[in-house]
Design a protein around this motif. Structure first.
Motif, PDB file in Angstrom:
ATOM      1  N   THR A 105      -3.484  19.577  14.999  1.00 50.01           N
ATOM      2  CA  THR A 105      -4.585  18.678  14.685  1.00 50.01           C
ATOM      3  C   THR A 105      -5.857  19.206  15.340  1.00 50.01           C
ATOM      4  N   VAL A 106      -6.870  19.452  14.524  1.00 54.33           N
ATOM      5  CA  VAL A 106      -8.147  19.979  15.014  1.00 54.33           C
ATOM      6  C   VAL A 106      -9.068  18.791  15.257  1.00 54.33           C
ATOM      7  N   ARG A 107      -9.291  18.474  16.532  1.00 48.08           N
ATOM      8  CA  ARG A 107     -10.067  17.287  16.891  1.00 48.08           C
ATOM      9  C   ARG A 107     -11.420  17.608  17.496  1.00 48.08           C
ATOM     10  N   ARG A 108     -11.564  18.796  18.042  1.00 51.23           N
ATOM     11  CA  ARG A 108     -12.766  19.101  18.809  1.00 51.23           C
ATOM     12  C   ARG A 108     -13.060  20.606  18.758  1.00 51.23           C
ATOM     13  N   ALA A 109     -14.259  20.970  19.191  1.00 52.14           N
ATOM     14  CA  ALA A 109     -14.654  22.374  19.266  1.00 52.14           C
ATOM     15  C   ALA A 109     -15.436  22.572  20.553  1.00 52.14           C
TER      16      ALA A 109
ATOM     17  N   SER B 296     -18.428  24.277  22.285  1.00 55.35           N
ATOM     18  CA  SER B 296     -19.684  24.905  21.881  1.00 55.35           C
ATOM     19  C   SER B 296     -20.769  24.564  22.896  1.00 55.35           C
ATOM     20  N   ALA B 297     -21.620  25.551  23.173  1.00 58.65           N
ATOM     21  CA  ALA B 297     -22.747  25.353  24.094  1.00 58.65           C
ATOM     22  C   ALA B 297     -22.280  24.766  25.429  1.00 58.65           C
ATOM     23  N   GLY B 298     -21.101  25.201  25.881  1.00 54.06           N
ATOM     24  CA  GLY B 298     -20.613  24.794  27.189  1.00 54.06           C
ATOM     25  C   GLY B 298     -19.975  23.429  27.274  1.00 54.06           C
ATOM     26  N   SER B 299     -19.733  22.786  26.128  1.00 53.23           N
ATOM     27  CA  SER B 299     -19.129  21.456  26.167  1.00 53.23           C
ATOM     28  C   SER B 299     -18.238  21.233  24.951  1.00 53.23           C
ATOM     29  N   LEU B 300     -17.371  20.217  25.052  1.00 54.42           N
ATOM     30  CA  LEU B 300     -16.506  19.847  23.942  1.00 54.42           C
ATOM     31  C   LEU B 300     -17.269  18.961  22.968  1.00 54.42           C
ATOM     32  N   GLN B 301     -17.190  19.309  21.688  1.00 60.14           N
ATOM     33  CA  GLN B 301     -17.888  18.565  20.651  1.00 60.14           C
ATOM     34  C   GLN B 301     -16.939  18.328  19.485  1.00 60.14           C
ATOM     35  N   THR B 302     -17.409  17.598  18.483  1.00 61.46           N
ATOM     36  CA  THR B 302     -16.604  17.410  17.284  1.00 61.46           C
ATOM     37  C   THR B 302     -16.625  18.702  16.476  1.00 61.46           C
ATOM     38  N   PRO B 303     -15.612  18.931  15.622  1.00 65.68           N
ATOM     39  CA  PRO B 303     -15.625  20.144  14.786  1.00 65.68           C
ATOM     40  C   PRO B 303     -16.857  20.183  13.889  1.00 65.68           C
ATOM     41  N   LYS B 304     -17.123  21.340  13.337  1.00 66.48           N
ATOM     42  CA  LYS B 304     -18.296  21.525  12.480  1.00 66.48           C
ATOM     43  C   LYS B 304     -18.312  20.543  11.319  1.00 66.48           C
ATOM     44  N   SER B 305     -17.133  20.230  10.779  1.00 69.03           N
ATOM     45  CA  SER B 305     -17.052  19.321   9.636  1.00 69.03           C
ATOM     46  C   SER B 305     -17.246  17.861  10.021  1.00 69.03           C
ATOM     47  N   ARG B 306     -17.286  17.582  11.341  1.00 63.65           N
ATOM     48  CA  ARG B 306     -17.446  16.216  11.878  1.00 63.65           C
ATOM     49  C   ARG B 306     -16.233  15.337  11.623  1.00 63.65           C
ATOM     50  N   ARG B 307     -15.126  15.930  11.179  1.00 64.91           N
ATOM     51  CA  ARG B 307     -13.931  15.120  10.949  1.00 64.91           C
ATOM     52  C   ARG B 307     -12.684  15.879  11.408  1.00 64.91           C
TER      53      ARG B 307
ATOM     54  N   ARG C 141      -8.954  17.327  11.196  1.00 66.55           N
ATOM     55  CA  ARG C 141      -8.124  17.868  10.122  1.00 66.55           C
ATOM     56  C   ARG C 141      -6.823  18.391  10.712  1.00 66.55           C
ATOM     57  N   GLN C 142      -5.854  18.647   9.858  1.00 68.69           N
ATOM     58  CA  GLN C 142      -4.572  19.179  10.301  1.00 68.69           C
ATOM     59  C   GLN C 142      -4.248  20.473   9.572  1.00 68.69           C
ATOM     60  N   VAL C 143      -3.597  21.367  10.301  1.00 66.48           N
ATOM     61  CA  VAL C 143      -3.213  22.665   9.758  1.00 66.48           C
ATOM     62  C   VAL C 143      -1.708  22.833   9.975  1.00 66.48           C
ATOM     63  N   PRO C 144      -0.980  23.325   8.975  1.00 66.79           N
ATOM     64  CA  PRO C 144       0.476  23.469   9.139  1.00 66.79           C
ATOM     65  C   PRO C 144       0.847  24.611  10.082  1.00 66.79           C
ATOM     66  N   VAL C 145       1.958  24.434  10.776  1.00 69.20           N
ATOM     67  CA  VAL C 145       2.485  25.462  11.671  1.00 69.20           C
ATOM     68  C   VAL C 145       3.525  26.280  10.902  1.00 69.20           C
ATOM     69  N   THR C 146       3.177  27.495  10.549  1.00 66.51           N
ATOM     70  CA  THR C 146       4.129  28.394   9.908  1.00 66.51           C
ATOM     71  C   THR C 146       5.068  28.965  10.982  1.00 66.51           C
TER      72      THR C 146
ATOM     73  N   ALA D 125      -8.930  21.024   2.502  1.00 68.01           N
ATOM     74  CA  ALA D 125      -8.585  20.113   3.598  1.00 68.01           C
ATOM     75  C   ALA D 125      -8.156  20.886   4.840  1.00 68.01           C
ATOM     76  N   LEU D 126      -7.356  21.935   4.651  1.00 67.14           N
ATOM     77  CA  LEU D 126      -6.890  22.723   5.788  1.00 67.14           C
ATOM     78  C   LEU D 126      -8.044  23.420   6.504  1.00 67.14           C
ATOM     79  N   ALA D 127      -9.011  23.911   5.733  1.00 69.24           N
ATOM     80  CA  ALA D 127     -10.134  24.653   6.305  1.00 69.24           C
ATOM     81  C   ALA D 127     -11.239  23.737   6.820  1.00 69.24           C
ATOM     82  N   GLY D 128     -11.227  22.474   6.372  1.00 71.98           N
ATOM     83  CA  GLY D 128     -12.283  21.562   6.776  1.00 71.98           C
ATOM     84  C   GLY D 128     -13.597  21.817   6.064  1.00 71.98           C
ATOM     85  N   HIS D 129     -13.520  22.307   4.829  1.00 69.32           N
ATOM     86  CA  HIS D 129     -14.734  22.554   4.054  1.00 69.32           C
ATOM     87  C   HIS D 129     -15.321  21.241   3.552  1.00 69.32           C
ATOM     88  N   ALA D 130     -16.633  21.179   3.510  1.00 70.12           N
ATOM     89  CA  ALA D 130     -17.305  19.964   3.051  1.00 70.12           C
ATOM     90  C   ALA D 130     -17.120  19.753   1.552  1.00 70.12           C
TER      91      ALA D 130
END
Length: 223
Positions: free
Chosen positions: A80-84, A86-97, A99-104, A181-186
């Motif tokens: 689950t991608v919840r945060r990123a 950036s600039a020395g601090s934890l922020q929301t991902p670029k998509s602002r939401r 997302r989940q990525v499968p574990v191969t 959805a996996l990539a978090g594209h707008a």
């Protein structure tokens, strides 16, 4: 602090593009990813894992460095991608939401030892000195520009590993709506750019094969 292990600058995760230069998006094969990761392993296995996860999870550098043990559920097989970071601090991902990525299985092999006996709030990826992994330190330590040039990809950016993952998903037949959805594209418009890239790469491969076959035919005399 030790020299070379300082906090990253706010621009540390950004790949620079020369002004006025139109740039295509190179992607790697699975074998290429293995070669690149192995080269980074020689500096630190933690850097090799960073490359592998980027290339197979399709996560941005800041998302990977912000990834926590609690964000991964190997039983369900999802990250689950919840945060990123950036600039020395934890922020929301670029998509602002979120997302989940499968574990191969490939990703599971990398993740399992990284999660063992660690708290849920611990970062999945750490640097060679066991502190937070900073992307700018990674680039410096592995000598990224010289490394990718030596391996034959002088124009490769770290962010292209994300593109590699997305193209692999498309080639594997994952529907574009799911890839989005996996990539978090707008929008699907962004995802379709990668689909065109995948198709163009395949067309290029077909052209190479045709050229080789044509060459072989000239070596045989007609009966």
């Amino acid at each position: 602090m030790k020299l070379g292990d300082l906090r990253a600058s706010p621009m540390g995760d950004v790949d620079r593009v020369r002004a006025g230069v139109e740039r295509g998006t190179p992607t790697l094969t699975v074998e290429d990813v293995s070669a690149l990761a192995a080269a980074c392993d020689r500096v630190s296995p933690r850097y090799g894992d960073y490359v592998r996860l980027a290339a197979f999870l399709g996560m941005r550098a800041g998302e990977l460095t912000a990834l926590q043990v609690g964000d991964i559920d190997l039983n369900l097989g999802v990250v689950t991608v919840r945060r990123a970071f950036s600039a020395g601090s934890l922020q929301t991902p670029k998509s602002r939401r979120t997302r989940q990525v499968p574990v191969t299985q490939t990703v599971r092999t990398v993740l399992e030892p990284l999660l063992l006996d660690r708290s849920k709030s611990a970062p999945v990826l750490v640097g060679p000195l066991s502190g937070r992994l900073y992307h700018s330190n990674f680039r410096t330590k592995v000598q990224w520009s010289a490394l990718v040039s030596r391996l034959g990809w002088p124009d490769l950016f770290f962010h292209d590993l994300r593109a590699t993952a997305i193209v692999l998903w498309i080639r594997a037949g994952v529907p574009l709506s799911t890839v989005r959805a996996l990539a978090g594209h707008a929008s699907l418009t962004t995802t379709d750019r990668y689909a065109r890239l995948a198709r163009n790469d395949l067309s290029g491969a077909a052209a190479q094969i045709d050229s080789y076959i044509d060459g072989q035919q000239w070596q045989h005399h007609p009966r």
